[in-house]
Design an enzyme around this catalytic site. Structure first.
Site, short mmCIF file in Angstrom:
data_model
loop_
_atom_site.label_atom_id
_atom_site.label_comp_id
_atom_site.label_asym_id
_atom_site.label_seq_id
_atom_site.Cartn_x
_atom_site.Cartn_y
_atom_site.Cartn_z
CG HIS A 35 -0.36 -0.77 3.04
ND1 HIS A 35 0.08 0.78 3.05
CD2 HIS A 35 0.77 -1.18 3.24
CE1 HIS A 35 0.78 0.73 4.36
NE2 HIS A 35 0.63 -0.28 4.13
CG ASP A 36 -1.11 3.91 1.37
OD1 ASP A 36 -1.12 5.20 0.42
OD2 ASP A 36 -0.54 2.91 2.28
N GLY B 8 4.49 -0.68 2.35
CA GLY B 8 4.24 0.28 2.69
C GLY B 8 4.99 1.26 2.71
#
Length: 258
Positions: free
Chosen positions: A121-122, A139
């Site tokens: 994520h991200d 992440g």
């Protein structure tokens, strides 16, 4: 060539398909997905979530693109995944959405993700990444352009990897890897300049020599990072792209340099 959807594939209502898209047997496309022109999903590929794939991306069997974040801070919402053009996702690759509403995982153009690799994520991934099988990027990692991540390497959350860097196989990366270097080990340490990679990317002998000068200054001359930055900025080469890129990267590190 018109868009082709195999009769056993599932394309949810709301999905947007560009021209000349091919979706193979038993593939799945979620209702919030946008597939750019010329995308190919092989059999049993999955693209879901609020995901945008640019043109001519290719998703191989059992890859899972746009999965929900594994971050335990996630809350209900609609985070997303933006992917540029001509990216290749090999078998069992997973790429996750951002964590919160309005947050994105971002991939640029011409990246190749080999089997079983993972982008969390991200993350913000540049262009021309090659990430080898079984490697994982945690992440909020930022990866520059023309980076090579070797087999079974692990990149800690919030780390950065600079342009034209290489992370060797089985490395455990817990700090920032500067541009133009090869890093290896557990924990990962900067070993040398990525001279072969720079040569292949069109850097001149003078620029490669400047990169070697930066490596010596930051890693061989007994200086701390602040001292090395000050000395580098005073060099006649300070305005040139290799020296400037290295110094700017070092000056903005938060986790320290590998």
């Amino acid at each position: 060539m018109a868009t082709q959807v195999h009769p056993t594939a599932i394309v949810e209502a709301g999905a947007k398909l560009g021209q000349d898209v091919v979706i193979g047997a038993y593939a799945y496309v979620g209702g919030d997905v946008t597939l750019g022109d010329g995308c190919v999903l092989h059999h049993h590929a999955t693209v879901e979530g609020y995901t945008q794939l640019g043109p001519q991306c290719e998703v191989f069997p059992y890859a899972f693109i746009g999965g929900r974040t594994q971050d335990l801070k996630a809350r209900p919402g609609k985070p997303g995944l933006k992917v540029g053009a001509r990216n290749t996702f090999r078998e069992y690759v997973s790429v996750h959405l951002g964590t919160q509403e309005g947050e994105w995982t971002i991939l640029g153009d011409d990246n190749v993700l080999l089997a079983y690799s993972h982008i969390a994520h991200d993350c913000v991934i540049g262009n021309h990444l090659v990430i080898s099988s079984h490697s994982a990027v945690a992440g909020h990692v930022h990866v520059g352009d023309h980076v090579n991540i070797g087999w079974n390497a692990g990149i800690h959350q919030f780390c950065r990897i600079g342009d034209h860097a290489m992370v060797a196989a089985c490395s455990k990366c817990v700090q920032d890897v500067p541009p133009f270097v090869i890093a290896d080990g557990n924990p990962c340490e900067t070993k040398m300049i990525n001279a072969v990679g720079l040569k292949r990317s069109g850097f001149t002998d003078e620029e490669i020599a400047a990169a070697k000068l930066m490596h010596r200054l930051f890693y061989r001359d007994g200086l701390n990072t602040t001292q090395a930055i000050e000395k580098a900025r005073a060099l006649p080469e300070a305005s040139r792209r290799v020296v400037k890129a290295f110094v700017d990267f070092a000056a903005s590190t938060k986790r320290g340099l590998a």
